[in-house]
Each structure stands twice: as C-alpha cells, then as structure tokens.
Design a protein around this motif. Structure first.
Motif, PDB file in Angstrom:
ATOM      1  N   GLU A  40      -3.047  25.802  30.183  1.00  0.00           N
ATOM      2  CA  GLU A  40      -3.189  26.851  29.169  1.00  0.00           C
ATOM      3  C   GLU A  40      -1.853  26.946  28.446  1.00  0.00           C
ATOM      4  OE1 GLU A  40      -5.651  29.014  28.316  1.00  0.00           O
ATOM      5  OE2 GLU A  40      -7.101  28.573  29.894  1.00  0.00           O
ATOM      6  N   THR A  41      -1.893  27.305  27.170  1.00  0.00           N
ATOM      7  CA  THR A  41      -0.666  27.492  26.405  1.00  0.00           C
ATOM      8  C   THR A  41      -0.485  28.976  26.129  1.00  0.00           C
ATOM      9  OG1 THR A  41      -0.966  25.339  25.362  1.00  0.00           O
ATOM     10  CG2 THR A  41       0.583  26.854  24.308  1.00  0.00           C
ATOM     11  N   LEU A  42       0.683  29.500  26.523  1.00  0.00           N
ATOM     12  CA  LEU A  42       0.991  30.902  26.294  1.00  0.00           C
ATOM     13  C   LEU A  42       1.445  31.103  24.853  1.00  0.00           C
ATOM     14  CD1 LEU A  42       2.893  31.751  29.608  1.00  0.00           C
ATOM     15  CD2 LEU A  42       0.456  31.959  29.105  1.00  0.00           C
ATOM     16  N   SER A  43       1.528  32.358  24.419  1.00  0.00           N
ATOM     17  CA  SER A  43       1.908  32.656  23.038  1.00  0.00           C
ATOM     18  C   SER A  43       3.323  32.172  22.710  1.00  0.00           C
ATOM     19  CB  SER A  43       1.776  34.152  22.752  1.00  0.00           C
ATOM     20  OG  SER A  43       2.605  34.891  23.616  1.00  0.00           O
ATOM     21  N   ALA A  50      -3.644  26.370  35.132  1.00  0.00           N
ATOM     22  CA  ALA A  50      -4.718  27.284  35.509  1.00  0.00           C
ATOM     23  C   ALA A  50      -5.459  26.676  36.686  1.00  0.00           C
ATOM     24  CB  ALA A  50      -5.676  27.487  34.339  1.00  0.00           C
ATOM     25  N   ASP A  51      -5.791  27.492  37.656  1.00  0.00           N
ATOM     26  CA  ASP A  51      -6.535  27.048  38.829  1.00  0.00           C
ATOM     27  C   ASP A  51      -7.710  27.998  39.002  1.00  0.00           C
ATOM     28  OD1 ASP A  51      -6.940  25.364  41.025  1.00  0.00           O
ATOM     29  OD2 ASP A  51      -5.879  26.715  42.379  1.00  0.00           O
ATOM     30  N   VAL A  52      -8.948  27.471  38.901  1.00  0.00           N
ATOM     31  CA  VAL A  52     -10.156  28.291  38.939  1.00  0.00           C
ATOM     32  C   VAL A  52     -11.044  27.807  40.078  1.00  0.00           C
ATOM     33  CG1 VAL A  52     -12.179  29.053  37.642  1.00  0.00           C
ATOM     34  CG2 VAL A  52     -10.033  28.589  36.435  1.00  0.00           C
ATOM     35  N   HIS A  53     -11.551  28.745  40.864  1.00  0.00           N
ATOM     36  CA  HIS A  53     -12.424  28.430  41.993  1.00  0.00           C
ATOM     37  C   HIS A  53     -13.703  29.255  41.895  1.00  0.00           C
ATOM     38  CE1 HIS A  53      -8.677  27.438  44.660  1.00  0.00           C
ATOM     39  NE2 HIS A  53      -8.676  26.806  43.491  1.00  0.00           N
ATOM     40  N   ILE A  54     -14.814  28.654  42.310  1.00  0.00           N
ATOM     41  CA  ILE A  54     -16.075  29.381  42.454  1.00  0.00           C
ATOM     42  C   ILE A  54     -16.396  29.388  43.938  1.00  0.00           C
ATOM     43  CG2 ILE A  54     -18.525  29.479  41.917  1.00  0.00           C
ATOM     44  CD1 ILE A  54     -17.917  27.776  39.421  1.00  0.00           C
ATOM     45  N   LEU A  55     -16.443  30.577  44.517  1.00  0.00           N
ATOM     46  CA  LEU A  55     -16.742  30.735  45.936  1.00  0.00           C
ATOM     47  C   LEU A  55     -17.967  31.625  46.099  1.00  0.00           C
ATOM     48  CD1 LEU A  55     -13.458  30.438  45.848  1.00  0.00           C
ATOM     49  CD2 LEU A  55     -13.658  31.201  48.184  1.00  0.00           C
ATOM     50  N   TYR A  56     -18.576  31.522  47.255  1.00  0.00           N
ATOM     51  CA  TYR A  56     -19.705  32.381  47.594  1.00  0.00           C
ATOM     52  C   TYR A  56     -19.173  33.636  48.266  1.00  0.00           C
ATOM     53  CZ  TYR A  56     -24.152  33.925  49.517  1.00  0.00           C
ATOM     54  OH  TYR A  56     -25.270  34.661  49.822  1.00  0.00           O
ATOM     55  N   ASN A  57     -19.654  34.799  47.830  1.00  0.00           N
ATOM     56  CA  ASN A  57     -19.290  36.059  48.455  1.00  0.00           C
ATOM     57  C   ASN A  57     -20.462  36.496  49.322  1.00  0.00           C
ATOM     58  OD1 ASN A  57     -19.276  39.065  48.704  1.00  0.00           O
ATOM     59  ND2 ASN A  57     -17.278  38.769  47.755  1.00  0.00           N
ATOM     60  N   SER A  58     -20.296  36.406  50.639  1.00  0.00           N
ATOM     61  CA  SER A  58     -21.408  36.697  51.555  1.00  0.00           C
ATOM     62  C   SER A  58     -21.748  38.182  51.604  1.00  0.00           C
ATOM     63  CB  SER A  58     -21.098  36.174  52.955  1.00  0.00           C
ATOM     64  OG  SER A  58     -19.911  36.739  53.444  1.00  0.00           O
ATOM     65  N   THR A  59     -20.808  39.056  51.302  1.00  0.00           N
ATOM     66  CA  THR A  59     -21.083  40.492  51.303  1.00  0.00           C
ATOM     67  C   THR A  59     -22.055  40.856  50.184  1.00  0.00           C
ATOM     68  OG1 THR A  59     -18.906  40.971  52.227  1.00  0.00           O
ATOM     69  CG2 THR A  59     -20.055  42.803  51.144  1.00  0.00           C
ATOM     70  N   TYR A  60     -21.769  40.371  48.982  1.00  0.00           N
ATOM     71  CA  TYR A  60     -22.608  40.686  47.823  1.00  0.00           C
ATOM     72  C   TYR A  60     -23.673  39.618  47.570  1.00  0.00           C
ATOM     73  CZ  TYR A  60     -19.323  44.399  46.714  1.00  0.00           C
ATOM     74  OH  TYR A  60     -18.555  45.530  46.762  1.00  0.00           O
ATOM     75  N   GLN A  61     -23.597  38.508  48.255  1.00  0.00           N
ATOM     76  CA  GLN A  61     -24.525  37.382  48.130  1.00  0.00           C
ATOM     77  C   GLN A  61     -24.608  36.866  46.688  1.00  0.00           C
ATOM     78  OE1 GLN A  61     -27.981  39.193  50.080  1.00  0.00           O
ATOM     79  NE2 GLN A  61     -27.576  37.843  51.823  1.00  0.00           N
ATOM     80  N   PHE A  79       0.541  39.449  35.828  1.00  0.00           N
ATOM     81  CA  PHE A  79      -0.765  39.909  35.367  1.00  0.00           C
ATOM     82  C   PHE A  79      -0.745  40.327  33.895  1.00  0.00           C
ATOM     83  CE2 PHE A  79      -4.156  43.209  35.092  1.00  0.00           C
ATOM     84  CZ  PHE A  79      -5.225  42.347  35.250  1.00  0.00           C
ATOM     85  N   ASP A  80       0.279  41.047  33.459  1.00  0.00           N
ATOM     86  CA  ASP A  80       0.338  41.481  32.059  1.00  0.00           C
ATOM     87  C   ASP A  80       0.347  40.286  31.110  1.00  0.00           C
ATOM     88  OD1 ASP A  80       0.245  44.136  32.732  1.00  0.00           O
ATOM     89  OD2 ASP A  80       2.409  44.443  32.605  1.00  0.00           O
ATOM     90  N   THR A  81       1.021  39.209  31.492  1.00  0.00           N
ATOM     91  CA  THR A  81       1.041  37.991  30.671  1.00  0.00           C
ATOM     92  C   THR A  81      -0.327  37.330  30.686  1.00  0.00           C
ATOM     93  OG1 THR A  81       3.393  37.681  31.171  1.00  0.00           O
ATOM     94  CG2 THR A  81       2.204  35.774  30.315  1.00  0.00           C
ATOM     95  N   VAL A  82      -0.970  37.290  31.841  1.00  0.00           N
ATOM     96  CA  VAL A  82      -2.323  36.729  31.947  1.00  0.00           C
ATOM     97  C   VAL A  82      -3.264  37.490  31.017  1.00  0.00           C
ATOM     98  CG1 VAL A  82      -4.325  36.456  33.475  1.00  0.00           C
ATOM     99  CG2 VAL A  82      -2.040  35.821  34.287  1.00  0.00           C
ATOM    100  N   VAL A  83      -3.224  38.807  31.069  1.00  0.00           N
ATOM    101  CA  VAL A  83      -4.113  39.645  30.261  1.00  0.00           C
ATOM    102  C   VAL A  83      -3.843  39.437  28.776  1.00  0.00           C
ATOM    103  CG1 VAL A  83      -4.618  42.049  29.632  1.00  0.00           C
ATOM    104  CG2 VAL A  83      -4.532  41.368  32.028  1.00  0.00           C
ATOM    105  N   ARG A  84      -2.581  39.441  28.373  1.00  0.00           N
ATOM    106  CA  ARG A  84      -2.213  39.349  26.960  1.00  0.00           C
ATOM    107  C   ARG A  84      -2.384  37.945  26.401  1.00  0.00           C
ATOM    108  NH1 ARG A  84       3.017  40.329  27.361  1.00  0.00           N
ATOM    109  NH2 ARG A  84       3.470  38.119  27.287  1.00  0.00           N
ATOM    110  N   ASP A  85      -1.871  36.923  27.108  1.00  0.00           N
ATOM    111  CA  ASP A  85      -1.788  35.573  26.546  1.00  0.00           C
ATOM    112  C   ASP A  85      -2.943  34.652  26.904  1.00  0.00           C
ATOM    113  OD1 ASP A  85       0.597  36.316  25.445  1.00  0.00           O
ATOM    114  OD2 ASP A  85       1.854  35.095  26.745  1.00  0.00           O
ATOM    115  N   ILE A  86      -3.614  34.898  28.024  1.00  0.00           N
ATOM    116  CA  ILE A  86      -4.688  33.994  28.441  1.00  0.00           C
ATOM    117  C   ILE A  86      -6.053  34.650  28.234  1.00  0.00           C
ATOM    118  CG2 ILE A  86      -5.668  32.689  30.368  1.00  0.00           C
ATOM    119  CD1 ILE A  86      -2.696  32.433  31.371  1.00  0.00           C
TER     120      ILE A  86
END
Length: 159
Positions: A40-43, A50-61, A79-86
């Motif tokens: 990802e390129t920031l401002s 960026a690292d993205v994972h899809i996992l199963y949540n057994s509590t909420y199924q 987090f503030d940079t993630v929210v603003r720039d990504i």
C-alpha cells in the motif's frame, strides 16, 4: 451462519479462484485460514506491507478479516495512519456505523500478535439480508473486503 467445515471447503475454492485471477492468496495451516499480502502507498509516498487473513470465528460461526500494515522494518503502522491513509476514513465520516467503530485490535488467534479485525458480531445479520445460499465466502468478502480496500476481481464472475 457457516459451519467450520463449510468455511474450509469455501476457503479452498476461494483461494483457487483468487490464484486463477493472479491474486496472491494462499491457504495456511492446512486450510485453517487464507492469507494475502500486498503493498500500500501512504499519502507521504511510503510503501508499506499489508497482510490480510480470513479466519473462521467459531463463536459467531462466520468468517473474519484480520489485517495489519507494516513499515519495511516490520514496525506496525499506527491506527490513525491506517484509518487516514489506507482506509481513507475522514474524521467527518466517523459515526457509530463507520467501519472505524467496528475495527478491533486483538491478538491474532493463530499468530499470537496484535492485528486489526472487523468484529464479527453483525456479520450473521448482514449475510441474512443478502439471502445467499451459494458462495457465502465470496458474498461476505464483497462486503467486508471493500471496507479495508482489499483488491479483488469482479465478484459477479466468481459466483
């Protein structure tokens, strides 16, 4: 809702389809989750991982997105940079319905380090409104993936 067995079957098909579309998804931990990484390129022009994972949540199924962004030296992006720039959420957009309010910062259930996730508590209700019987994971990701600007192929061609 989605059983863990259904999740594992769908995540395998999903990863195959993503790889056919030249996207960098991989199955991990014998099919327990899928992982994708990209830059990802920031401002300010810096490239971050960026690292993205899809996992199963057994509590909420339901499936859950876990994600994080890192400097080249491995330092997590604040987090503030993630929210603003990504995620590109302006302060004027912040409300109770904003994605920012649904992002949690927890220990990743497999890696044991802090990652962001989109809390799964409302996922089941969102998916019921879609009334999807086939392609649960792709339908889910068409909603949740776009909230973190995940690059995906045309979902209508993947059903």
């Amino acid at each position: 809702m989605l059983t863990e067995q259904q999740f594992r079957e769908e995540i395998k098909v999903f990863v195959e389809k993503m790889r056919e579309n030249k996207l960098n998804w991989q199955l991990k931990e014998n099919g327990k989750y899928a992982r994708e990484s990209h830059l990802e390129t920031l401002s300010d022009g810096r490239n971050v991982s960026a690292d993205v994972h899809i996992l199963y949540n057994s509590t909420y199924q339901v499936p859950t997105l876990w994600f994080n962004y890192f400097e080249n030296n491995g330092t997590p992006i604040p987090f503030d940079t993630v929210v603003r720039d990504i995620l590109k959420i302006s302060e004027s957009e912040e409300s109770d319905s904003s994605i920012r309010q649904r992002i949690s910062h927890y220990e990743h259930p497999i890696l044991g380090v802090l990652y962001y996730n989109i809390h799964p508590c409302n996922t089941s209700n969102v998916m019921k409104e879609l009334k999807t019987e086939k392609g649960y994971l792709i339908s889910w990701l068409s909603i949740y993936g776009q909230q973190i600007n995940l690059k995906m192929p045309d979902f209508s061609k993947l059903q």
